[in-house]
Design an enzyme around this catalytic site. Structure first.
Site, PDB file in Angstrom:
ATOM      1  N   ASP A   1     -21.195  40.976   9.458  1.00 32.10           N
ATOM      2  CA  ASP A   1     -21.881  39.548   8.441  1.00 32.10           C
ATOM      3  C   ASP A   1     -22.117  39.990   7.422  1.00 32.10           C
ATOM      4  OD1 ASP A   1     -22.225  38.828  11.259  1.00 32.10           O
ATOM      5  OD2 ASP A   1     -24.081  39.563  11.686  1.00 32.10           O
TER       6      ASP A   1
HETATM    7  N1  URA Z   1     -23.020  42.640  15.265  1.00 34.22           N
HETATM    8  C1  URA Z   1     -23.633  41.879  14.377  1.00 34.22           C
HETATM    9  O1  URA Z   1     -24.612  41.247  14.848  1.00 34.22           O
HETATM   10  N2  URA Z   1     -23.425  41.726  13.202  1.00 34.22           N
HETATM   11  C2  URA Z   1     -22.514  42.585  12.606  1.00 34.22           C
HETATM   12  O2  URA Z   1     -22.298  42.560  11.270  1.00 34.22           O
HETATM   13  C3  URA Z   1     -21.652  43.446  13.113  1.00 34.22           C
HETATM   14  C4  URA Z   1     -22.072  43.303  14.786  1.00 34.22           C
END
Ligand code: URA
Length: 250
Positions: free
Chosen positions: A110
């Site tokens: 993310d």
């Molecule tokens: N899980 C998440 O919620 N975000 C990420 O970036 C990776 C795994």
């Protein structure tokens, strides 16, 4: 690290993959007599190269590898994408060579997640690393906005039910916990959208910081600072390849 040509290809294509210019620009460079192959000036841009050939530009040997694997310490605030019209992407953090030779992020983090991001030209290896059937474990360090307890560990181990799927059982290790905050490590085998954040949300906690520490046997190099990268060592590539060799498990 070997720097010679690693796959059969035409000279002009190699020079484009090395980000030396457009097709017509690199053909002009070759015509101008600035390229040598195995020590001999080569003015034919259609020249077929073989693995092991060395290529020099103006007397400087080029790192002519086109298969590349990069470990990036992705900082928060950067998109995991090859390109975006408005926002900075992880490929903007790397020299143009990596975009030119087709390095792509292996999975996503993310925008607000930091840590280990692998980028590779090897689509098959990427596909295998991402397949939930291969159970490649990713480890994250998460900070959340309240306490965690053994019931949370048990719920993660059971497999949490989210709105659209049931997460595979995951290991949760609580590093510290108090009324306002907890820090934990979590190991997951899947990579669904916002997976770790959603797993904590299912336990009533909001993730306030998330960092990926490892993908299978590959750990984030502790000497890297956010935004820095390095190429994988051959030993690390072998470890990753052997982690995803063999049959898929159901
Ligand atoms: N899980 C998440 O919620 N975000 C990420 O970036 C990776 C795994």
């Amino acid at each position: 690290m070997p720097m010679n040509v690693d796959a059969p290809m035409r000279l002009d294509r190699l020079l484009c993959l090395l980000a030396l210019g457009s097709r017509s620009q690199v053909r002009n460079i070759v015509k101008g007599g600035r390229i040598a192959v195995n020590g001999q000036t080569e003015k034919n841009a259609d020249r077929r190269l073989n693995p092991g050939d060395s290529v020099a530009l103006s007397g400087q040997t080029l790192d002519a590898r086109t298969v590349r694997h990069v470990m990036l310490y992705k900082p928060c605030g950067v998109l995991t994408a090859a390109m975006d019209k408005k926002q900075k992407t992880v490929l903007d953090l790397l020299p143009p060579l990596y975009k030119a030779c087709g390095c792509m992020p292996v999975g996503r983090l993310d925008k607000d997640t930091e840590g280990l991001l692998l980028l590779s030209t090897d689509g098959e290896m990427a596909h295998r690393l991402l397949s939930p059937k291969r159970h490649v474990e990713k480890c994250y360090r998460a900070e959340v906005d309240g306490p965690l307890n053994p019931a949370d560990v048990a719920a993660f181990a059971q497999g949490l039910t989210l709105s659209d799927f049931t997460a595979q059982p995951a290991r949760l290790e609580i590093l510290s916990s108090c009324a306002e905050k907890a820090v934990a490590l979590v190991w997951v085998h899947e990579g669904k959208y916002h997976q770790v954040r959603r797993m904590f949300a299912a336990r009533g906690r909001t993730v306030t910081a998330l960092k990926r520490l490892s993908i299978g046997p590959l750990a984030l190099d502790e000497s890297l600072q956010p935004g820095e990268y390095r190429e994988l060592e051959p030993r690390e590539v072998e470890m990753l390849l052997s982690a995803v060799s063999g049959e898929e498990n159901p």
